[in-house]
Scaffold this motif. Structure first.
Motif, PDB file in Angstrom:
ATOM      1  N   ASP A 291       0.628  -1.556  -0.364  1.00  0.00           N
ATOM      2  CA  ASP A 291      -0.240  -0.208   0.074  1.00  0.00           C
ATOM      3  C   ASP A 291       0.486   1.296   0.231  1.00  0.00           C
ATOM      4  O   ASP A 291       1.840   1.534   1.214  1.00  0.00           O
ATOM      5  N   PRO A 292       0.781   2.044  -1.317  1.00  0.00           N
ATOM      6  CA  PRO A 292       1.724   3.412  -0.932  1.00  0.00           C
ATOM      7  C   PRO A 292       1.499   4.038   0.537  1.00  0.00           C
ATOM      8  O   PRO A 292       2.624   4.561   0.423  1.00  0.00           O
ATOM      9  N   SER A 293       0.917   4.248   0.266  1.00  0.00           N
ATOM     10  CA  SER A 293       0.119   5.258   1.529  1.00  0.00           C
ATOM     11  C   SER A 293       0.713   4.457   3.059  1.00  0.00           C
ATOM     12  O   SER A 293       1.612   5.623   4.328  1.00  0.00           O
ATOM     13  N   HIS A 294       1.246   3.901   3.471  1.00  0.00           N
ATOM     14  CA  HIS A 294       1.555   2.678   3.981  1.00  0.00           C
ATOM     15  C   HIS A 294       3.232   2.630   3.953  1.00  0.00           C
ATOM     16  O   HIS A 294       3.772   3.057   4.758  1.00  0.00           O
ATOM     17  N   ILE A 295       3.393   2.290   2.937  1.00  0.00           N
ATOM     18  CA  ILE A 295       4.600   2.769   2.692  1.00  0.00           C
ATOM     19  C   ILE A 295       5.655   4.106   3.197  1.00  0.00           C
ATOM     20  O   ILE A 295       6.563   3.798   3.982  1.00  0.00           O
ATOM     21  N   TRP A 296       4.586   5.013   2.530  1.00  0.00           N
ATOM     22  CA  TRP A 296       5.312   6.210   2.969  1.00  0.00           C
ATOM     23  C   TRP A 296       5.031   6.330   4.506  1.00  0.00           C
ATOM     24  O   TRP A 296       6.252   7.115   5.352  1.00  0.00           O
TER      25      TRP A 296
END
Length: 316
Positions: A291-296
């Motif tokens: 998940d891009p937001s979770h990685i961020w």
């Protein structure tokens, strides 16, 4: 000609939405968790399961000992299903996560310790670059935090997690140790207590509830001793005030003590017996791994632990 599994013929006959539901069900082996993963209602997932069972002429998931397990056909379907959906996802570029534009709520499980050591620096950095990011902080026991991540109720949890479920991922953020705090006026000139003197004093314990095992008393039990606990607190914010001017001793993780070391009335010293240091971990479900937001968020957490907050120190 590339090899085509017989199961691919089944998959081609099913609506794509049902295939996504099927993957979630076979991966989670739990209707409620699959519904959370898909952002669907539980009745909708149950309806889809009924459709899939009819389509494949197989129950797919059967209940044994109170848990859902895959049938033999479901086991055969899982790999070609994941390969088929993975090929489909390559047709689309994942949306790029833009912190400044994102409107996202993260649900995080952590103890009072985690709040003290993580949130101040993390929020200072995130507020500067992602003003619409929101946080809901939940507190609970170690077991409750693990369950909240497994069930999808929380995005990430922070704590001491020596053992986690196989569907979770873990990253150690740092190592911490235990120290003792006492009013300086109650200590000998050396600023230290022998084990017998330490045991003769009354102690303050930081714990969510009475009777829960903790590293300090477990270490004492190993050498055949027990301390006199006079006060049990669910959080550490007032602990220093309670130690000052009393004969109480607080033994706690060093990072949670904040500025207590700088207070002239108090003295920090090493415990007169061995207590293992511990790793402070972050855990999340594998479903969040890409998940891009979770990685961020995970990158921001690591950054907040290593970089002092200044107006120019935040990262996008």
């Amino acid at each position: 000609m590339p090899f085509t599994s017989p199961n691919m013929n089944y998959l081609r006959r099913v609506d794509l939405n049902h295939l996504v539901t099927l993957q979630a069900l076979l991966s989670e082996k739990h209707i409620s968790r699959a519904a959370i993963r898909l952002s669907k209602s539980q009745p909708a997932v149950s309806h889809s399961l009924a459709y899939l069972r009819k389509t494949f002429d197989d129950p797919l998931l059967i209940r044994r000992a109170g848990k859902l397990e895959l049938t033999s056909k479901a086991e055969e379907l899982l790999q070609p299903l994941e390969e088929a959906l993975a090929q489909l996802t390559t047709l689309f570029e994942p949306p790029e996560f833009s912190p400044m534009l994102a409107n996202r709520t993260f649900r995080i499980a952590m103890s009072d310790y985690g709040v003290r050591v993580l949130l101040p620096n993390l929020l200072s950095q995130i507020r500067a670059i992602a003003p619409n990011i929101k946080f809901i902080i939940k507190q609970g026991s170690r077991e409750a935090m693990i369950a909240s991540v497994v069930d999808g109720e929380c995005d990430i949890a922070f704590g001491v997690f020596p053992d986690i479920d196989k569907e979770l991922q873990k990253e150690t953020l740092f190592e911490d140790e235990f120290v003792c705090v006492a009013d300086k006026s109650t200590l000998p000139d050396c600023g230290y207590l022998s084990l017998s003197a330490w045991l003769s004093r009354f102690h303050l314990l930081i714990a969510l509830k009475e009777g829960v095992d903790n590293e300090i008393d477990n270490s004492l039990n190993k050498i055949g001793h027990k301390r006199n606990i006079s006060v049990i607190l669910p959080h550490s914010s007032i602990a220093g005030e309670l130690v000052r001017g009393t004969d109480l001793i607080l033994t706690a993780a060093k990072r949670t003590l904040g500025t207590l070391e700088k207070q002239s009335e108090l003295t920090l010293f090493r415990p007169p017996f061995h207590i293992d240091s511990f790793n402070f971990d972050a855990i999340w479900h594998k479903r969040k791994a890409t998940d891009p937001s979770h990685i961020w968020l995970r990158k921001m957490i690591y950054h907040s632990l290593t970089v002092k907050v200044t107006p120019n120190s935040v990262c996008v």
